[in-house]
Design an enzyme around this catalytic site. Structure first.
Site, PDB file in Angstrom:
ATOM      1  N   CYS A   1      -5.542   6.022  16.038  1.00  0.00           N
ATOM      2  CA  CYS A   1      -6.057   6.168  17.396  1.00  0.00           C
ATOM      3  C   CYS A   1      -7.544   6.498  17.336  1.00  0.00           C
ATOM      4  O   CYS A   1      -7.977   7.338  16.546  1.00  0.00           O
ATOM      5  CB  CYS A   1      -5.365   7.250  18.214  1.00  0.00           C
TER       6      CYS A   1
ATOM      7  N   ARG B   1      -8.907   1.805  14.067  1.00  0.00           N
ATOM      8  CA  ARG B   1      -8.018   2.967  13.998  1.00  0.00           C
ATOM      9  C   ARG B   1      -6.693   2.751  14.727  1.00  0.00           C
ATOM     10  O   ARG B   1      -5.816   3.613  14.705  1.00  0.00           O
ATOM     11  CB  ARG B   1      -8.719   4.194  14.606  1.00  0.00           C
TER      12      ARG B   1
ATOM     13  N   TRP C   1      -2.781   3.663  18.265  1.00  0.00           N
ATOM     14  CA  TRP C   1      -1.816   3.272  17.250  1.00  0.00           C
ATOM     15  C   TRP C   1      -0.543   4.027  17.619  1.00  0.00           C
ATOM     16  O   TRP C   1      -0.487   5.252  17.543  1.00  0.00           O
ATOM     17  CB  TRP C   1      -2.308   3.667  15.857  1.00  0.00           C
TER      18      TRP C   1
ATOM     19  N   ASN D   1      -5.361  11.904  19.924  1.00  0.00           N
ATOM     20  CA  ASN D   1      -5.077  11.312  18.615  1.00  0.00           C
ATOM     21  C   ASN D   1      -4.327  12.365  17.817  1.00  0.00           C
ATOM     22  O   ASN D   1      -4.870  13.444  17.585  1.00  0.00           O
ATOM     23  CB  ASN D   1      -6.404  10.931  17.938  1.00  0.00           C
ATOM     24  N   GLY D   2      -3.090  12.049  17.417  1.00  0.00           N
ATOM     25  CA  GLY D   2      -2.310  13.032  16.654  1.00  0.00           C
ATOM     26  C   GLY D   2      -0.868  13.026  17.123  1.00  0.00           C
ATOM     27  O   GLY D   2      -0.433  12.093  17.810  1.00  0.00           O
TER      28      GLY D   2
ATOM     29  N   GLU E   1      -2.097  -3.169  -6.553  1.00  0.00           N
ATOM     30  CA  GLU E   1      -3.095  -3.271  -5.486  1.00  0.00           C
ATOM     31  C   GLU E   1      -3.164  -4.719  -4.953  1.00  0.00           C
ATOM     32  O   GLU E   1      -3.257  -4.935  -3.744  1.00  0.00           O
ATOM     33  CB  GLU E   1      -4.459  -2.800  -6.023  1.00  0.00           C
TER      34      GLU E   1
ATOM     35  N   LYS F   1      -2.450  -5.719  -1.088  1.00  0.00           N
ATOM     36  CA  LYS F   1      -3.420  -6.468  -0.262  1.00  0.00           C
ATOM     37  C   LYS F   1      -2.759  -7.690   0.355  1.00  0.00           C
ATOM     38  O   LYS F   1      -2.968  -7.988   1.527  1.00  0.00           O
ATOM     39  CB  LYS F   1      -4.626  -6.938  -1.092  1.00  0.00           C
TER      40      LYS F   1
ATOM     41  N   GLU G   1      -0.291  -6.670   3.232  1.00  0.00           N
ATOM     42  CA  GLU G   1      -0.840  -6.149   4.487  1.00  0.00           C
ATOM     43  C   GLU G   1      -1.673  -7.173   5.242  1.00  0.00           C
ATOM     44  O   GLU G   1      -1.745  -7.118   6.467  1.00  0.00           O
ATOM     45  CB  GLU G   1      -1.614  -4.846   4.273  1.00  0.00           C
TER      46      GLU G   1
ATOM     47  N   HIS H   1      13.568  -6.206 -16.786  1.00  0.00           N
ATOM     48  CA  HIS H   1      14.650  -5.265 -16.462  1.00  0.00           C
ATOM     49  C   HIS H   1      15.149  -5.436 -15.026  1.00  0.00           C
ATOM     50  O   HIS H   1      15.738  -4.518 -14.468  1.00  0.00           O
ATOM     51  CB  HIS H   1      14.184  -3.827 -16.708  1.00  0.00           C
TER      52      HIS H   1
ATOM     53  N   LYS I   1      -6.542   2.097  10.213  1.00  0.00           N
ATOM     54  CA  LYS I   1      -7.388   2.427   9.070  1.00  0.00           C
ATOM     55  C   LYS I   1      -7.186   3.858   8.598  1.00  0.00           C
ATOM     56  O   LYS I   1      -7.093   4.119   7.418  1.00  0.00           O
ATOM     57  CB  LYS I   1      -8.843   2.215   9.487  1.00  0.00           C
TER      58      LYS I   1
HETATM   59  C1  F6R Z   1      -4.636  -0.316   2.098  1.00  0.00           C
HETATM   60  C2  F6R Z   1      -5.189   0.892   2.667  1.00  0.00           C
HETATM   61  C3  F6R Z   1      -4.326   2.097   2.728  1.00  0.00           C
HETATM   62  C4  F6R Z   1      -5.163   3.364   2.436  1.00  0.00           C
HETATM   63  C5  F6R Z   1      -4.297   4.620   2.651  1.00  0.00           C
HETATM   64  C6  F6R Z   1      -5.053   5.877   2.306  1.00  0.00           C
HETATM   65  O1  F6R Z   1      -5.581  -1.345   2.074  1.00  0.00           O
HETATM   66  O2  F6R Z   1      -6.312   0.917   3.108  1.00  0.00           O
HETATM   67  O3  F6R Z   1      -3.241   1.999   1.867  1.00  0.00           O
HETATM   68  O4  F6R Z   1      -5.628   3.301   1.136  1.00  0.00           O
HETATM   69  O5  F6R Z   1      -3.885   4.672   3.991  1.00  0.00           O
HETATM   70  O6  F6R Z   1      -6.187   6.029   3.091  1.00  0.00           O
HETATM   71  P1  F6R Z   1      -7.379   6.949   2.653  1.00  0.00           P
HETATM   72  O7  F6R Z   1      -7.974   6.389   1.426  1.00  0.00           O
HETATM   73  O8  F6R Z   1      -8.336   6.903   3.818  1.00  0.00           O
HETATM   74  O9  F6R Z   1      -6.818   8.320   2.434  1.00  0.00           O
END
Ligand code: F6R
Length: 611
Positions: free
Chosen positions: A2, A27, A73, A99-100, A484, A488, A491, A507, A606
């Site tokens: 948010c 956000r 969000w 937000n929260g 990773e 990527k 998502e 396995h 984010k």
């Molecule tokens: C994936 C991504 C998330 C963040 C995770 C932690 O691309 O961005 O998996 O890495 O939400 O966020 P931070 O690093 O802000 O604590």
């Protein structure tokens, strides 16, 4: 999660708030809304993105020099017009954004319903707002006082902005656990979840602390704690410019941020990595060298992509510093009863510095006496402030929801830390120390090389974009890069992808392999190379399609793979910084080709400020 914006001053609030919401849309983008006071309180809200809200609003209706806006969000209640913020209290006078999460909202809602309150939405926010209204009416007190009483009763996290139709000269704000920055202009104030909506108006900001209430007027800012005592606002100068938060000619922020990596890593290393002098200058490490090099254990605490950076760091720290390392999902760590011993060091890794799970995990560990070192991107963020010491990644503002340049910044910082600690401890030779410093220094140039021609990556994306599943495999330092790469792809392109240690595949996951399954091998030249060659053969024997990330000049892996993405040669400890780049681009292009909004993938946000 948010985004929150507020404005009070001499300008029309609507354009400032709308522009700010667009900057904060990363956000959350389930709905957007805005409340203004002109003669009366007016609220406009809409399911969907800020652009949908803008389209639905008649510009003639949006006068007012005070406004608050929200991009959501969803937590409590599905994304809908009805659940969009701002919410208005039962008497129609107060509007609020939040937000929260208010954890005990059900109990409060029941109390209010018994008193005759009704609710238009399913949100916890509307409950908190009516709770404040109820306290104000019953106690005949100021709105500020009612808010203070309410905040003492609620359990949870919040950043709220509150306005009152009867007092169009004031925004009241409060925070606990969710971020709030206030920009100070001449005769105007800006409020936001981060500095990006503020930067073009002023560089002077105040980061509001947990349990503080801000009473904001056009020409006055008063901060108080929950005990009604005045606090002195600490004014910080923003070290950020507008260009950083605009797309700069790229189609998407994600692509821009991938291409910024030579520069962002250079900025991260600048002034710290000094191979010619044989020195690494990191004050946070230097000032705590004893604690760090004598740590009996290091615990990396993080989520998502940052957790993957922690996994790479596990390999690097154990190799270079000979200190046992554990890597913990913050969300698991915080709810267990973890054993934290004297001499344990916690390294918290976070781009945003606001991730709720990581933050609470650190608070708990701190209570138990742990030493916390923060590896954070956002300057002044909550995790940066709760840490005893730390090192910023200096990756610049990351807006694309999928983390790219922040990840490589985290790797660069963690490798520098391990080098400095290992060298000081005597667990690496001077020769290896100097060599690794040189290899790290050449990373920006080598990433530039990878980014010079990405046509091959695009062609591979096109070839495999319709696959339903992908497997990503790697060993050693490249195992976390396989994880990773899979994250990527999931998502950004909504294709199911699994990351695995390459040897573990036999396995179980090997049962998935057939001629339709693309298997991405992160197989650069390292000490595991011979082993991973065998793993590639095992997949080929079962007709799997192999896409390899291989070292330039290698002929064996490319000879077996259906398609190859080349990266320049480097030491295996440094290799993750290079091998992740083509995987970021692969998921970006697949997502774009499938027509998805790669900067704002569905269901994500984010900065995850809820549990
Ligand atoms: C994936 C991504 C998330 C963040 C995770 C932690 O691309 O961005 O998996 O890495 O939400 O966020 P931070 O690093 O802000 O604590």
């Amino acid at each position: 999660m948010c985004g929150i914006v507020g404005y009070i001053g001499f300008r029309d609030a609507y354009p400032v708030v709308i522009k700010g919401l667009k900057r904060l849309e990363y956000r959350g983008y389930d709905s957007a809304g805005i409340a203004l006071i002109d003669e009366h309180l007016k609220v406009f809200k809409k399911k969907g993105k800020v652009a949908d809200l803008e389209e639905s609003v008649n510009i003639k209706d949006v006068a007012g020099k005070i406004g608050i806006g929200h991009t959501r969000w969803a937590t409590h209640g599905e994304p809908s017009d009805r659940n969009a913020h701002p919410h208005v209290s039962n008497n129609g006078k107060f509007a609020m954004i939040h937000n929260g999460i208010i954890e005990n909202y059900v109990q409060i809602k029941n109390e209010l319903q018994r008193k005759g309150y009704s609710f238009k939405s399913d949100t916890d926010t509307e409950v908190l707002l009516n709770f404040i209204e109820d306290i104000k009416l019953n106690n005949n007190c100021s709105l500020e006082e009612a808010l203070r009483i309410a905040l003492k009763r609620i359990v949870g996290a919040y950043c709220i902005l509150l306005i009152d139709e009867q007092d169009p000269s004031t925004i009241i704000a409060a925070r606990k656990g969710s971020p709030l920055v206030i920009g100070i202009g001449k005769g105007e104030h800006f409020l936001a979840s981060d500095a990006s909506p503020i930067i073009e108006y002023t560089k002077e900001v105040v980061y509001v602390n947990d349990y503080e209430i801000a009473i904001v007027k056009a020409d006055e800012l008063v901060l108080k704690n929950l005990g009604n005592e005045k606090q002195t606002p600490f004014i910080t100068k923003l070290d950020m410019d507008l260009a950083e938060i605009e797309k700069g000619g790229y189609e998407h922020f994600m692509l821009k941020e991938i291409h910024e990596q030579p520069e962002s890593i250079f900025d991260c290393l600048r002034g710290r990595l000094l191979p010619n002098e044989g020195k690494i200058v990191m004050n946070g490490v230097e000032n705590n060298l004893d604690k760090l090099q004598n740590a009996s254990r290091i615990i990396m605490v993080a989520c998502g992509t940052s957790w993957h950076a922690g996994l790479v760091a596990e390999y690097v720290f154990e190799e270079l510093c000979r200190i046992p390392v554990e890597v913990e999902y913050a969300s698991e760590f915080r709810y267990r009863n973890p054993v934290i011993n004297n001499g344990d060091v916690i390294i918290a890794i976070s781009q945003s510095g606001e991730t709720a799970d990581t933050l609470v995990a650190l608070e708990k560990a701190k209570e138990q006496g742990a030493f916390i070192f923060g590896v954070v991107n956002v300057v002044g963020s909550s995790i940066a402030r709760i840490s005893h010491a730390g090192a910023y990644t200096h990756s610049g503002h990351e807006i694309g929801v999928a983390s790219t340049k922040a990840f490589t910044g985290q790797l660069a910082v963690l490798i520098m830390m391990a080098l400095k600690i290992g060298y000081s401890k005597g667990t690496i030779t001077e020769e290896r120390y100097l060599q690794l410093m040189k290899d790290l220094e050449s990373v920006p140039q080598k990433i530039k090389q990878i980014l010079q021609n990405t046509d091959n990556i695009k062609a591979i994306a096109n070839k495999y974009k319709d696959a339903h599943d992908f497997l990503y495999l790697g060993r050693g330092y490249n195992f976390p890069i396989a994880l990773e790469g899979a994250l990527k792809l999931k998502e950004i392109s909504y294709i199911h992808a699994e990351g695995y240690p390459a040897a573990e595949m036999k396995h179980g996951p090997i049962a998935l392999v057939d001629e339709n399954l693309p298997v991405v091998f992160v197989a650069t030249k390292d000490s595991y190379y011979e082993k991973i060659v065998s793993n590639v053969q095992e997949i080929k024997a079962r007709k799997g399609k192999v896409i390899a990330v291989a070292t330039e000049g290698d002929t064996i892996i490319p000879g077996m793979a259906n398609d190859t993405l080349f990266v320049p040669d480097t030491d295996e400890i440094i290799a993750p910084l290079l091998s992740v780049i083509p995987l970021q681009l692969l998921s970006y292009h697949v997502g774009v080709m499938k027509g998805y909004d790669v900067d704002k993938p569905r269901n994500l946000a984010k900065s995850v400020t809820v549990e």
